[in-house]
Motif scaffolding. Sequence first.
Motif, PDB file in Angstrom:
ATOM      1  N   LYS A 487     -85.808  32.191  61.319  1.00 40.58           N
ATOM      2  CA  LYS A 487     -86.966  31.481  60.738  1.00 40.58           C
ATOM      3  C   LYS A 487     -88.265  31.995  61.329  1.00 40.58           C
ATOM      4  N   GLU A 488     -88.283  32.310  62.628  1.00 45.09           N
ATOM      5  CA  GLU A 488     -89.590  32.637  63.202  1.00 45.09           C
ATOM      6  C   GLU A 488     -90.111  33.998  62.782  1.00 45.09           C
ATOM      7  N   TYR A 491     -89.554  33.910  58.176  1.00 43.47           N
ATOM      8  CA  TYR A 491     -90.079  32.717  57.494  1.00 43.47           C
ATOM      9  C   TYR A 491     -89.064  32.151  56.484  1.00 43.47           C
ATOM     10  N   HIS A 493     -86.101  29.621  55.664  1.00 43.38           N
ATOM     11  CA  HIS A 493     -85.664  28.341  56.194  1.00 43.38           C
ATOM     12  C   HIS A 493     -84.223  28.481  56.686  1.00 43.38           C
ATOM     13  N   THR A 593     -92.567  41.263  56.962  1.00 42.12           N
ATOM     14  CA  THR A 593     -93.379  40.347  57.773  1.00 42.12           C
ATOM     15  C   THR A 593     -93.882  41.061  59.029  1.00 42.12           C
ATOM     16  N   PRO A 598     -95.468  37.139  64.442  1.00 41.57           N
ATOM     17  CA  PRO A 598     -95.268  36.278  63.270  1.00 41.57           C
ATOM     18  C   PRO A 598     -96.355  35.220  63.144  1.00 41.57           C
ATOM     19  N   ARG A 599     -96.567  34.826  61.900  1.00 38.46           N
ATOM     20  CA  ARG A 599     -97.669  33.898  61.626  1.00 38.46           C
ATOM     21  C   ARG A 599     -97.511  32.599  62.439  1.00 38.46           C
TER      22      ARG A 599
END
Length: 608
Positions: A487-488, A491, A493, A593, A598-599
């Motif tokens: 997830k990190e 992104y 789930h 990504t 990461p965001r």
Amino acid sequence: MCGIVGYVGQRPAQDLLLAALQKLEYRGYDSAGIALVENKSLYLEKRAGKVSDLMRVLKASRATVGLGHTRWATHGPPTDQNAHPHCDCQKKIAVIHNGIIENYLPFKEELQARGHIFLSQTDSEVIAHLIEERYDGTNLLEAVREALRPLRGAYALAVVATDSPDEVIVARQGSPLVLGLGEHETFAASDIPALLAFTKTMVFLNDGELGVLRRDGVELCDFEGRRITRAPQRIEWDVVTAQKQGYKHFMLKEIHEQPHALANTLQNRYELATGKIVLPELQKLTEKIHKAQMVYCVAMGTAYYAALTAKYLWREFFRVPLAVELASEFRYSKPYLDENTLVIAISQSGETADTLGAVREARARGASVISIVNVVGATLTRESDATLYTHAGPEIGVASTKALLAQLAALDLLGFFIAQSRGWLAPEQTRPALESLVRGPALIEKLLQQEREIVRLAQVFYEKEHFLFLGRDLLYPIALEGALKLKEISYIHAEGYAAGELKHGPIALIDAEMPTVVLVTKESVYEKVFSNIEEVKARRGIVITVTDQINKEIERVSDFIIEIPPSSRWLAPLLFVVPLQLFAYHIADLRGTDIDQPRNLAKSVTVE
Ligand code: M6R
């Protein structure tokens, strides 16, 4: 959660600050800025976006004094105005700040009432205005010290002023700051790797301390103005280790460094012939270890999953009742703590605010703290009674990988050490586990050779939007870690569950679109986990089985299989996590990504 850097020297400061900022970008990367002092004037540039966006708008400068900042927003969104540095009304003072000033609002209102114009929504800007009111153009250190006195919260900050053009003032309360010493130049930064290209001679600032950086060295004092003398330390990390070395991302490099990280963490800490664990750094706590009636383990994120894994092994092998808690919960849950309590705090960075908060609470109530930390000289090491370093080397990628393997190994060593000290485990009984652990680096090398197969798997699955990770016993925390990694950085789930929980809720999610990654080892509850796979298949779910037990049954129920070499209960968690890291990495890479940054995330979470 920001990165700060300061410089006073003889070289042009701008390029140097930018190079250091790029090393600090993992700490925050939503905006960046620099302030340079030249000919008694301030050149300031700041932008929303990355350091590379800032670089595009900078003018050439020959200034040899300056500050740089890379931000992770807390107060106010990432905009040009909210980017640091922040200035006073006259644009003669510039301040960069990492942390949160908790009581900034009343000061801001008072300053505004006295005519100060604020340009940002940040908490940090008050610092510049408070200094302005206290600075008469002569003693900048004194003005900063006075300005900080009423402020509460966490900060590492650096200040320059055009009327004090040959110095940078720094201060630290709760956020990391390291000072570097060179030939006729001095530096300050949020962490060691930012300075490694310039110097390896460093001084660590403690909480409640200020410093003045000048060309001929640094001067330290406390908040009462008392002089402090501190010997510099030589840092042995090298610049090359802190670079990508041809890998596309730091994360991938760090995944591949895991055999070394594990070997380095184990090295010289045991005698294989006798099974004795040798941890001289813990000798001073022998009595506390003997008396401990309660042992807690506190950590956050991936480090927390290391602790959860240890819980199973410690219970089984050492007879130590280990209570594992998220550091952020521990502190506020009224934990039982006294002088017979031992707290083990695990942190890669040693700067995580939640973990530090838990440790402070524990020590204030009489408990002894052993920390397991990767970054040399980090705050946590100075706030613990003893530290067991993981020797994983610098971890730059925001997603933690090699630090986890090193933490798992360090927790095994610590468990053996405690059990041997208390006479629960004879050294010779430790030998089989040690013999297994030392085979780890070679087995991980073998696993890394399967990367191509994992890339192919990632190509099949990278467009999925939901994943389930299941594990049981000591593979349960590894399932949680697999979900966190995915997830990190991608992104997607992803949820990690104890396989036994499947029927209690998550099974409702399963359909022909939902991939489930199931971790199965022959070492533990094989039949039960196998039944869980059957349950997923019966609902037309897609199963990716990660296992050290390939047989006809597994082949029948699995859509895809990742093979793990057979090992032991000691080693299995360290091996199973490696393909999950690679899987997350390659899925994220295919999705394009920003893997190392990461965001919304930052490497060290230095605010609660
Ligand atoms: O530096 P720490 O080990 O204390 O950091 C703890 C967590 O913030 C960290 O593990 C985080 O969860 C990582 N992004 C996980 O990949």
